[in-house]
Design an enzyme around this catalytic site. Sequence first.
Site, PDB file in Angstrom:
ATOM      1  N   ASP A 261      19.020 -31.064  20.853  1.00  0.00           N
ATOM      2  CA  ASP A 261      18.174 -29.855  21.210  1.00  0.00           C
ATOM      3  C   ASP A 261      18.530 -29.547  22.603  1.00  0.00           C
ATOM      4  O   ASP A 261      18.390 -30.193  23.458  1.00  0.00           O
ATOM      5  CB  ASP A 261      16.907 -29.929  20.820  1.00  0.00           C
TER       6      ASP A 261
ATOM      7  N   ASP B 199      17.646 -23.622  21.418  1.00  0.00           N
ATOM      8  CA  ASP B 199      16.443 -23.059  20.952  1.00  0.00           C
ATOM      9  C   ASP B 199      16.496 -21.817  21.673  1.00  0.00           C
ATOM     10  O   ASP B 199      16.977 -21.458  22.939  1.00  0.00           O
ATOM     11  CB  ASP B 199      15.523 -23.907  21.791  1.00  0.00           C
TER      12      ASP B 199
ATOM     13  N   GLU C 256      19.599 -21.127  17.613  1.00  0.00           N
ATOM     14  CA  GLU C 256      18.302 -20.632  16.917  1.00  0.00           C
ATOM     15  C   GLU C 256      18.089 -19.319  17.469  1.00  0.00           C
ATOM     16  O   GLU C 256      17.704 -18.853  18.711  1.00  0.00           O
ATOM     17  CB  GLU C 256      17.126 -21.745  17.282  1.00  0.00           C
TER      18      GLU C 256
ATOM     19  N   HIS D 187      10.910 -28.400  12.298  1.00  0.00           N
ATOM     20  CA  HIS D 187       9.440 -28.800  13.017  1.00  0.00           C
ATOM     21  C   HIS D 187       8.805 -27.476  13.440  1.00  0.00           C
ATOM     22  O   HIS D 187       7.611 -27.644  14.016  1.00  0.00           O
ATOM     23  CB  HIS D 187       9.980 -29.385  14.400  1.00  0.00           C
ATOM     24  N   ASP D 188       9.224 -26.388  13.287  1.00  0.00           N
ATOM     25  CA  ASP D 188       8.427 -25.153  13.501  1.00  0.00           C
ATOM     26  C   ASP D 188       7.859 -24.511  12.105  1.00  0.00           C
ATOM     27  O   ASP D 188       7.284 -23.409  12.146  1.00  0.00           O
ATOM     28  CB  ASP D 188       9.378 -24.016  14.210  1.00  0.00           C
TER      29      ASP D 188
END
Length: 622
Positions: free
Chosen positions: A122, A229, A288, A361-362
Amino acid sequence: MTTHAEPATEPPVSAAEDNDDETTTDPGWFHKAVVYQIYPRSFADSDGDGIGDLPGIISKLDYLQKLGVDVVWLSPIYTSPQDDNGYDISNYRDVDPIFGSLADLQQLTDGLHARGMKLVMDLVVNHTSDEHPWFIESRSSKDNPKRDWYWWRPPRQSPVGGGGAEPNNWGSAFSGPAWEFDQATGEYYLHLFSRKQPDLNWENPEVRAAVYDMMNWWLDRGVDGFRMDVINFISKDTSLPDGPKAEGMLFGDGSPHFMSGPRIHEFLHEMHLEVFAGRDKPLLTVGEMPGVTVEDAVLFTDPARREVDMVFQFEHVALDQEDGNKWRPRKLRLTDLKQSLGRWQEALAGRGWNSLYWGNHDQARAVSRFGDDGQYRELSAKMLAGVLHLHRGTPYVYQGEELGMTNMSFGAISDYRDIEVLNHHREATTHLGHTDAEVLAALAPLNRDNARTPVQWDATRHGGFTTGAPWIAVNPNTSHINAAEQEDNPDSVFSFYRQVIALRHAEPVVAEGDFSMLLPDDEHVYAFRRSLPGSAAGAAAGVAAAPGVQLLVLGNFSGEDRTVELDGGGWGDAEAGADEPELGHYPAELILGNYPSDGAGTHAEITLRPWELKVFRRQHNN
């Protein structure tokens, strides 16, 4: 401050200009791959401190290999104050001691590679931690060389009592204003997320060079790519104008001025040239991109443009929210989901590539959100896996999804750990006039902590995650939902995921076939067809000649029997007549289902049991 260029709608350079720098490996290797996301602090704890770590992940590599995944995406493990669970990075080139060491990460990388898997890190470069040395220097004085590495602006008026008017009306994604006043220098800095996550100024070429150097450092250490991200936030309108402000909202919406901003295509293409081009191994780049449009996604993922391999879009995970507000949940309409996913399938069919996911995870747990986490938990978890993975694109499995893990029941605000939840609760109860009970009820379905409870390895105390006190409570249903119970059970959710993943690896039509949505107006059944012509199927399989292959996928998104009628049996050709139970000259075979097989082929009329999945395969001549 550097001024921005106009939005890029064509490749910044032609394909020929940098073709010599491209990798020589198969550019489409990830079409057949399945990615598994690990949220390290909740995966496996090796030392009893209640926080998952790298040695814990290493201890589960055989489990991941048994599942059959090809890539592991690791949420941030860099040095961090952990204000946003590691998405606030204070040192990009080291591992936070709570997770282990660089040596542990190297052992993990080597262990994955030895098992035929890749490691994707990430990467958070829209912002850093306010404890990163870059920002510490930047805030030290207005004339520091790194002052322009972040977005600093004076108040709109002279500060009064240690504060003043923010430079614009933007709100933070984590509640409150997107600006924080710095007493020492008398200016504000921009933070689209937590105040401890100041935004980097990508207009500054020194910032970009430092980021690219860091990325190259990780690739040189053996990392196989990056999930980036909120990467479409890095280009901002440098005039930083006010955003539209909805009635009843405390702050304006700045997203029109930073989502897929003016120079985003230029920046991503430059990143490709400086970091990824010319490397001699398969790499994966995933952006993302909240708010990304289909039209922009085609540009981002077009291989000829050399930007990213795929994007994470959020359209389908906003359909169960009023006006995109996750704290105002509503019932999902299956027709809306089909319209959204079908549109993305169609738009990226000619060029570009889709990512496929139900959760991460979100997001809330998939089976609780899209399925039935009660009576039909196992059946609906399997159905969701089959429907998602058989779309065209690269599927992602979020840790515990392969076990059918569910949302958590949090009793009080003190049970939560997520900064987004805590900040919203404070703002809603102190400034927006809502009661504690009202806010807790709104938080329950879609909060991020639902996905962050520890992986349930067995039925022991704390689910086998830790011998200590876990950083966040383990779901009590670990007593009957856990890996130990499922790994060797051929009827388990885990075993079904293995089947679905193996099907992608074995069947070229899954990775490369065309996609056709069926029954778009049916409110309960999700149906589609995948097709690969004989010549393409043969080439993909590495043989000289092969018949064409089609898959027919049917999923019942309800707890009742549903009967559907399919024109031409669902196969899209005249020879598959409605009165031909074996589809004319081309018999079909049921190759995957979540109920015991009834041995039946496809018919023009099919009845699906509650949350049933049926996948039929047929060969035909083209």
